[in-house]
Design a protein around this motif. Structure first.
Motif: not given
Length: 406
Positions: A267, A270, A286, A305, A309
């Motif tokens: 996380v 990302s 992610s 996630h 995302s």
């Protein structure tokens, strides 16, 4: 015990246990073999002095030897070590029941401590709170300081959005000057709390201190956990315009796959790529993190996630995909009680619907998000915290949209 607050003692203690094990093996002293090996679990769990492979090998020797003796106490001790080395939740629960029936409160307290961590890791925060409460009661019965149990409970309560109870629990941590480990752990929990209250500067100050404390006490797992949470505070601060993106260059992150009590390393990585505008890379990280969490059914990490995302896909203009994915996160968060995550998911869905000009549906999602936020704000224990929480720019947007006339 000494090693918890004097890091240098851990290596000395490990060396002594290893010498004792070798001597017990030479003498074929089976009880000595088990008792010398059993503490090796903590040398792995707390200090990383042995690898997981070494821990499993030692645990197997200890358990096989204990079974040969037929001594239930030694078998329980060896099974506890085996759980440290990576056994299943089911085995941990079976061991806890075995120890409960024997009224072995000292070992029961230890396995419940580990089960609290395991439930936090998979996102079962309600169960983690329940076990931590039991463990604090057991610690009281045997006159043992409940170091870390209040912070375990406090962390789980933060993720459930029970901020008042979380803050109260953190204040119960054993953090006097003679308990350096307890001080560090309490500071970590308080740092997480300040992140939730959107006071990122205070959170950064506290978490930077935790990183330093963890280095001094040689707690690699705490250092990794604190670095990920510190990164999250900096990321949120950048997202909401409270610090410069150049702060990302100062981050020192651990390996993404290490165990962390806080945010998934994927996380964090990302989020960093998304802030830099590398949306394809951000989405790849992610999705990789989601798949890894799915291997052990880490529900909170999976939901994190999904939410992340969805925001990345929204930035990429792939709005239908946002709507395809986000309801899974909403359903899980509602079932598991992840209220702080739930309001964010509804807000992300509202923004996607708004971009698709589905304004009535968008307004409904903003309204749901606003109601959850109100509920959370009403449970914040201090007016200063409440004002900081409500100052979050995303919350301001949500309330503005919710209050707009149709």
């Amino acid at each position: 015990i000494i090693a918890y607050d004097d890091a240098e003692f851990a290596q000395k203690s490990y060396d002594l246990h290893l010498q004792t094990y070798k001597l017990a093996s030479e003498l074929n002293d089976k009880e000595g073999i088990v008792r010398s090996l059993s503490p090796m679990g903590d040398f792995r769990g707390s200090f990383r002095l042995i690898t997981i492979e070494e821990a499993k090998a030692y645990a197997k020797i200890a358990l096989d030897t204990a079974i040969e003796t037929g001594n239930d106490e030694l078998i329980a001790e060896a099974k506890l070590f085996l759980y440290y080395a990576g056994s299943t939740m089911e085995m941990g629960e079976e061991l806890a029941e075995f120890l409960r029936q024997r009224n072995d409160l000292v070992r029961l307290k230890e396995i419940l401590f580990l089960l609290t961590f395991r439930n936090i890791h998979i996102g079962n925060f309600r169960k983690a709170v329940e076990i931590a409460n039991t463990n604090i009661q057991i610690a009281s019965e045997i006159s043992s300081p409940p170091v870390m149990y209040p912070t375990q409970r406090g962390y789980a309560l933060i993720r459930l959005g029970d901020y008042k109870s979380a803050w109260e629990s953190l204040q119960q941590e054993i953090a006097d000057p003679s308990h350096k480990f307890g001080q560090m752990i309490k500071n970590y929990g308080v740092g997480v709390f300040y992140v939730e209250m959107s006071d990122y500067e205070k959170a950064k100050e506290i978490l930077e201190n935790v990183v330093q404390q963890s280095i001094e006490l040689k707690r690699a797992w705490v250092e990794g956990t604190a670095r990920f949470q510190l990164a999250s505070a900096i990321i949120d601060s950048i997202k909401y315009g409270k610090c410069n993106i150049s702060e990302l260059d100062q981050l020192l992150l651990p390996e993404l796959e290490i165990y962390s009590l806080s945010r998934s390393g994927f996380v964090v990585a990302s989020e960093i790529e998304m802030l830099r505008g590398n949306f394809d890379k951000a989405l790849e990280l992610s999705e990789q993190g989601y798949m890894k969490a799915d291997q052990f059914d880490g529900r909170y990490i999976k939901v994190s996630h999904i939410e992340l995302s969805a925001r990345i896909l929204s930035k990429m203009g792939r709005l239908d995909e946002v709507l395809d994915r986000i309801d899974e996160g909403i359903k899980t968060s509602a079932e598991m009680g992840y209220l702080p995550m739930l309001w964010r998911l509804h807000a992300t869905k509202a923004q996607a619907l708004e971009k698709l000009s589905r304004l009535d549906e968008s307004k409904q999602e903003y309204n749901v998000s606003a109601e959850i936020i109100k509920r959370l704000a009403d449970n914040i224990p201090d007016e200063g915290f409440r004002q900081s929480f409500m100052s979050n720019p995303l919350i301001t947007i949500i309330f503005n949209k919710s209050n707009e006339r149709g």
